[in-house]
Enzyme design. Sequence first.
Site, PDB file in Angstrom:
ATOM      1  N   ARG A 250       0.847  -1.189   0.000  1.00 48.63           N
ATOM      2  CA  ARG A 250       0.000   0.000   0.000  1.00 48.63           C
ATOM      3  C   ARG A 250       0.880   1.235   0.000  1.00 48.63           C
ATOM      4  NH1 ARG A 250      -3.693  -2.359  -1.410  1.00 48.63           N
ATOM      5  NH2 ARG A 250      -5.749  -2.623  -0.498  1.00 48.63           N
ATOM      6  N   GLU A 279      -2.053   7.934  -4.311  1.00 51.88           N
ATOM      7  CA  GLU A 279      -2.326   7.497  -5.684  1.00 51.88           C
ATOM      8  C   GLU A 279      -3.769   7.853  -6.076  1.00 51.88           C
ATOM      9  OE1 GLU A 279      -1.443   3.281  -4.852  1.00 51.88           O
ATOM     10  OE2 GLU A 279      -3.520   2.829  -5.370  1.00 51.88           O
ATOM     11  N   HIS A 297      -1.065   0.162  -9.613  1.00 52.89           N
ATOM     12  CA  HIS A 297      -1.809  -0.683  -8.649  1.00 52.89           C
ATOM     13  C   HIS A 297      -2.535  -1.832  -9.367  1.00 52.89           C
ATOM     14  CE1 HIS A 297      -3.926  -0.556  -4.470  1.00 52.89           C
ATOM     15  NE2 HIS A 297      -3.811  -1.800  -4.912  1.00 52.89           N
TER      16      HIS A 297
END
Length: 337
Positions: A250, A279, A297
Site C-alpha cells: 500500500r 495514488e 496498482h
Amino acid sequence: MNTQTKLTSHNRKPKILVARAIFPEALAKLKASFEVISNQADQVLTPQALQKALGEVEGALVTGSERIDAAALAHAKNLKIVANISVGYNNFDVPAITAAGIMASNTPDVLTDTTADFGFALLMATARRITESERWVRDGKWAQWSIVHNPLGMDLHHSTIGILGMGRIGQGIAKRALGFGMNVIYHNRSRLSVEDEKACGATYVSKEELLRLADHLVLVLPYTAQNHHTIGAPEIALMKPTATLINIARGGIVDDAALAQALQAGKIFAAGLDVFEGEPTVHPELLKCSNIVIAPHIGSGTEKTRRAMVDLAIENLRAALQGKRPPSLINTEVFKA
Ligand code: 8YV
C-alpha cells in the site's frame, strides 16, 4: 392496500450499491436479485454522493477507493454489509462500521497467487532494468551491443530476498523465490509456524537484519496507522546500495519523498512500485527517477482474478442480505445467526 400493491411490496428487491464499474455479466446477475444503484461510469464517488447512496441501500460493493467511516455511514440506516472488492481494507474504519452494526467483508485467497506472480514480475523488471531498457531502446539509444554500456542489472538467482509482511502473498513470493535458488529471509509481526517456515524455506530475522541483509526487499504488509512510513530515510539508510525495493502493499508504507531522494542519490539501486502515497498521483520526484519501475496498482490485475474478487464480494453481500454469515466476514462480532 390492494392485492397488487401487497404483492409488489412483498416481492420488493433489496436495494444495493455497486460503487464502481464491474463486469457486465456480474452486474446483470445482481440486477436479477436486487435493485441496483450502480456507478458504471466508474468515476470515484464524492464523499457526499457515497454517503447519500449508502443511506438508500441494504448492501454495498465497494473498493479501496471508497472510504467507509462514520461520516460515510451517517445516513446508512438499512445497510447490512459493505463488501470490499479487495483483500486490503485500510479504506474501512472497522470500529466505526462495527459500531454501526454493519458487516464488513474482503476478498482474501482468490488473489494470492496472481499478486505473488506480479510481485515477482515487478522484482524482475526492477532488478534487470527492463522498463528502463525499453525506454532506452525506444529513445534510439541502442547504437550497438556492449559489454559495459548497455543497462546492467542485479541478479535474482542465489541472492537474498527479504520479505516484510509474511501473510498469504508474502509466502507466495517466498515459494517463487525458492525456484530461483534465492535465500529467503522475512520479518513479520508474528513468526510463522515451523511447518510454514519450512514450506517457504524462509528464515525469520529482525526488521533491522532484514533491511541490512536483503539484496531485494519486498513489502507485502497491510497498511495500518502503525505501518505508516515503515520504510523511510532511516530504514533506507540501512539497506545495501545495490539493493532493490519493491512495494506491492500500500501507499503510505513507504515515505515516497524519502525514497525518491534515496534513488536520486544512489543510496539503493532501484525500486519497483505498484502503490503510492496519494495514488493515482505519483510523487513528482519519483517520476524523475530512471531507476524505478512504476505500475498503476495492478497487483491483482488479471481478468480471471478480478472476476473472482467480484464474485467473492457478491457472495459476501448475498449471504449478509439472506441472514447468512458472509464467507470472508471481517468483523465477525456483528454477525448474529
Ligand atoms: C485491489 C488490492 O484491486 O486487494 C487489494 O488489497 O490492493 C487490489 O487487489 C484494490 O485495492 C482495489 O480495491
